[in-house]
Design an enzyme around this catalytic site. Structure first.
Site, PDB file in Angstrom:
ATOM      1  N   GLY A   1       0.830  -1.205   0.000  1.00 44.95           N
ATOM      2  CA  GLY A   1       0.000   0.000   0.000  1.00 44.95           C
ATOM      3  C   GLY A   1       0.861   1.250   0.000  1.00 44.95           C
ATOM      4  O   GLY A   1       2.025   1.228  -0.440  1.00 44.95           O
TER       5      GLY A   1
ATOM      6  N   VAL B   1       2.314   3.137   2.452  1.00 47.22           N
ATOM      7  CA  VAL B   1       3.551   3.171   3.248  1.00 47.22           C
ATOM      8  C   VAL B   1       4.543   2.133   2.722  1.00 47.22           C
ATOM      9  O   VAL B   1       5.734   2.424   2.535  1.00 47.22           O
ATOM     10  CB  VAL B   1       3.266   2.914   4.751  1.00 47.22           C
ATOM     11  CG1 VAL B   1       4.572   2.912   5.539  1.00 47.22           C
ATOM     12  CG2 VAL B   1       2.305   3.954   5.310  1.00 47.22           C
ATOM     13  N   GLY B   2       4.050   0.918   2.461  1.00 51.41           N
ATOM     14  CA  GLY B   2       4.930  -0.161   2.014  1.00 51.41           C
ATOM     15  C   GLY B   2       5.651   0.203   0.726  1.00 51.41           C
ATOM     16  O   GLY B   2       6.873   0.068   0.617  1.00 51.41           O
TER      17      GLY B   2
ATOM     18  N   HIS C   1       2.786   5.119  20.157  1.00 57.83           N
ATOM     19  CA  HIS C   1       2.544   5.853  18.922  1.00 57.83           C
ATOM     20  C   HIS C   1       1.077   6.234  18.917  1.00 57.83           C
ATOM     21  O   HIS C   1       0.225   5.453  18.552  1.00 57.83           O
ATOM     22  CB  HIS C   1       2.871   4.966  17.723  1.00 57.83           C
ATOM     23  CG  HIS C   1       2.726   5.667  16.415  1.00 57.83           C
ATOM     24  ND1 HIS C   1       3.309   6.880  16.156  1.00 57.83           N
ATOM     25  CD2 HIS C   1       2.081   5.320  15.291  1.00 57.83           C
ATOM     26  CE1 HIS C   1       3.017   7.237  14.913  1.00 57.83           C
ATOM     27  NE2 HIS C   1       2.260   6.308  14.384  1.00 57.83           N
TER      28      HIS C   1
HETATM   29  P1  NAD Z   1      -2.755   1.001   2.675  1.00 57.14           P
HETATM   30  O1  NAD Z   1      -4.200   0.657   2.825  1.00 57.14           O
HETATM   31  O2  NAD Z   1      -2.316   1.902   1.614  1.00 57.14           O
HETATM   32  O3  NAD Z   1      -1.924  -0.370   2.504  1.00 57.14           O
HETATM   33  C1  NAD Z   1      -2.150  -1.510   3.237  1.00 57.14           C
HETATM   34  C2  NAD Z   1      -1.914  -2.695   2.302  1.00 57.14           C
HETATM   35  O4  NAD Z   1      -1.972  -3.909   3.061  1.00 57.14           O
HETATM   36  C3  NAD Z   1      -2.966  -2.825   1.195  1.00 57.14           C
HETATM   37  O5  NAD Z   1      -2.328  -2.794  -0.071  1.00 57.14           O
HETATM   38  C4  NAD Z   1      -3.612  -4.167   1.473  1.00 57.14           C
HETATM   39  O6  NAD Z   1      -4.024  -4.849   0.304  1.00 57.14           O
HETATM   40  C5  NAD Z   1      -2.483  -4.879   2.189  1.00 57.14           C
HETATM   41  N1  NAD Z   1      -2.891  -6.066   2.945  1.00 57.14           N
HETATM   42  C6  NAD Z   1      -3.997  -6.257   3.713  1.00 57.14           C
HETATM   43  N2  NAD Z   1      -3.981  -7.482   4.233  1.00 57.14           N
HETATM   44  C7  NAD Z   1      -2.853  -8.098   3.812  1.00 57.14           C
HETATM   45  C8  NAD Z   1      -2.264  -9.363   4.024  1.00 57.14           C
HETATM   46  N3  NAD Z   1      -2.848 -10.271   4.803  1.00 57.14           N
HETATM   47  N4  NAD Z   1      -1.096  -9.642   3.426  1.00 57.14           N
HETATM   48  C9  NAD Z   1      -0.482  -8.732   2.622  1.00 57.14           C
HETATM   49  N5  NAD Z   1      -0.978  -7.488   2.401  1.00 57.14           N
HETATM   50  C10 NAD Z   1      -2.148  -7.185   2.977  1.00 57.14           C
HETATM   51  O7  NAD Z   1      -2.292   1.527   4.109  1.00 57.14           O
HETATM   52  P2  NAD Z   1      -0.955   2.336   4.451  1.00 57.14           P
HETATM   53  O8  NAD Z   1      -1.243   3.784   4.408  1.00 57.14           O
HETATM   54  O9  NAD Z   1       0.161   1.777   3.657  1.00 57.14           O
HETATM   55  O10 NAD Z   1      -0.778   1.946   5.990  1.00 57.14           O
HETATM   56  C11 NAD Z   1      -0.419   0.625   6.335  1.00 57.14           C
HETATM   57  C12 NAD Z   1      -0.432   0.424   7.853  1.00 57.14           C
HETATM   58  O11 NAD Z   1       0.602   1.215   8.429  1.00 57.14           O
HETATM   59  C13 NAD Z   1      -1.733   0.888   8.538  1.00 57.14           C
HETATM   60  O12 NAD Z   1      -2.039   0.009   9.603  1.00 57.14           O
HETATM   61  C14 NAD Z   1      -1.374   2.247   9.075  1.00 57.14           C
HETATM   62  O13 NAD Z   1      -2.178   2.634  10.150  1.00 57.14           O
HETATM   63  C15 NAD Z   1       0.057   2.000   9.479  1.00 57.14           C
HETATM   64  N6  NAD Z   1       0.888   3.196   9.633  1.00 57.14           N
HETATM   65  C16 NAD Z   1       1.753   3.202  10.692  1.00 57.14           C
HETATM   66  C17 NAD Z   1       2.596   4.265  10.885  1.00 57.14           C
HETATM   67  C18 NAD Z   1       3.564   4.243  12.038  1.00 57.14           C
HETATM   68  O14 NAD Z   1       4.130   5.270  12.379  1.00 57.14           O
HETATM   69  N7  NAD Z   1       3.798   3.105  12.671  1.00 57.14           N
HETATM   70  C19 NAD Z   1       2.572   5.346  10.004  1.00 57.14           C
HETATM   71  C20 NAD Z   1       1.698   5.311   8.914  1.00 57.14           C
HETATM   72  C21 NAD Z   1       0.868   4.211   8.724  1.00 57.14           C
END
Ligand code: NAD
Length: 308
Positions: free
Chosen positions: A10, A12-13, A175
């Site tokens: 997604g 962040v990844g 966090h």
């Molecule tokens: P996003 O919705 O853009 O991406 C999440 C991805 O995970 C999606 O592409 C989805 O298809 C995938 N996914 C769901 N289930 C899955 C599985 N079982 N296996 C593989 N992939 C799977 O969200 P994002 O903006 O990238 O955020 C991702 C996470 O990071 C969220 O939980 C968000 O709250 C968290 N986050 C944390 C911080 C931090 O400081 N720790 C900062 C930003 C975001």
């Protein structure tokens, strides 16, 4: 290091992976997602930007967990992002289920890996991953403090009209709303900001940092921040892969440090090739220590809900 895998393609990844590719941190770089075509399409798009960015690291996209096989580092960003009006704790049940299965796959396919958690609610998800994996705590930690500190640094630079490069900041604790920014340890070229701003201004910047995630969600409406979280992940991975031993605030499993045991909280750690190589204990004033303990207490409540 040979191989790095990102689970979750997604916002962040993918942002983190592009930076990791651009910095050429490994020989094999894998991105896995459940959505068919998403990691493959983004991976190919990144590879097509490689000639322009000058990187030779190709990103392999996959929908199969086996693709992480024998990775040295696995980062987890899979899960739901926070929507407007949703607290990080609301995300807990859904994301705990997703991450639990991924960690079981890491144990199966990459038992020697260092796991870096990003999925929210970060502290409890990190604790869950530590418990499910059975790995030493040095190999399971989360990204939060690097991002929260970067946010405070950016606000300090903006307020004083100075380069972000000269700012340093330290944000401990969970966090979320209970994070513990430490103005005494926040500096510009080594000068504590307490010497450069009045208390009201510091309080304003600290509050903005505490609510910074929500501020971005408020603008984006359909998602949360990803440029700064992606860059934070890439910095942590670089410190591990290059054994830089940078001191970074990370969500770590504590075993008596700061008077806290069997809990995950944000504290400064040394990040090197073995993962979290050392927890740095700094002296905290009673109010700061109380804020850290209160923050850990909130995480404890969430952990109890998960019945681990
Ligand atoms: P996003 O919705 O853009 O991406 C999440 C991805 O995970 C999606 O592409 C989805 O298809 C995938 N996914 C769901 N289930 C899955 C599985 N079982 N296996 C593989 N992939 C799977 O969200 P994002 O903006 O990238 O955020 C991702 C996470 O990071 C969220 O939980 C968000 O709250 C968290 N986050 C944390 C911080 C931090 O400081 N720790 C900062 C930003 C975001």
């Amino acid at each position: 290091m040979r191989k790095i895998t990102m689970v979750g393609a997604g916002n962040v990844g993918a942002t983190a992976i592009q930076q990791i590719a651009q910095r050429e941190l490994c020989e094999e770089l894998v991105m896995i997602d459940v959505v068919d075509g998403l990691p493959q399409g983004k991976g190919l798009d990144m590879w097509e930007s490689a000639p322009l960015l000058g990187s030779d690291t190709q990103v392999q996209g996959s929908n199969q967990m086996e693709a992480m096989k024998d990775s040295n580092v696995v980062i987890i960003t899979a899960g739901l992002a926070r929507k407007p009006g949703m607290s990080r704790s609301d995300l807990l049940d859904k994301n705990a289920e997703i991450v639990r299965k991924i960690v079981e796959d890491i144990v199966r396919y990459a038992p020697g890996a260092i796991i870096i958690l990003v999925t929210n609610p970060l502290d409890v998800i990190t604790y869950l991953s530590y418990k499910i994996s059975g790995f030493d705590r040095s190999r399971v930690f989360g990204m939060a403090g690097v991002l929260d500190s970067a946010r405070l640094r950016s606000f300090v630079a903006m307020e004083l009209g100075v380069s972000v490069k000269d700012t340093q900041a330290l944000v401990l604790g969970g966090h979320g709303d209970s994070m513990v920014p430490l103005p005494r340890y926040t500096t510009v070229a080594g000068i504590p900001i307490t010497e450069l701003m009045d208390n009201g201004t510091i309080e304003k910047l600290v509050n903005r940092t505490r609510k910074a995630g929500g501020e971005i969600v408020g603008y984006l409406k359909t998602g949360s921040a990803f440029y700064s979280p992606g860059a934070s992940v890439a910095d942590m991975v670089e410190s591990v892969v290059k054994n830089k031993r940078r001191v970074m605030p990370c969500a770590a499993i504590l075993d008596g440090e700061y008077g806290l045991k069997d809990i995950c909280a944000g504290v400064p750690v040394v990040l090197g090739q073995k993962g979290m190589e050392k927890i740095v204990e700094i002296s905290l004033e009673p109010a700061e220590m109380k804020a850290l303990r209160d923050s850990a207490e909130e995480v404890k409540n969430d952990i109890e809900r998960l019945k681990l």
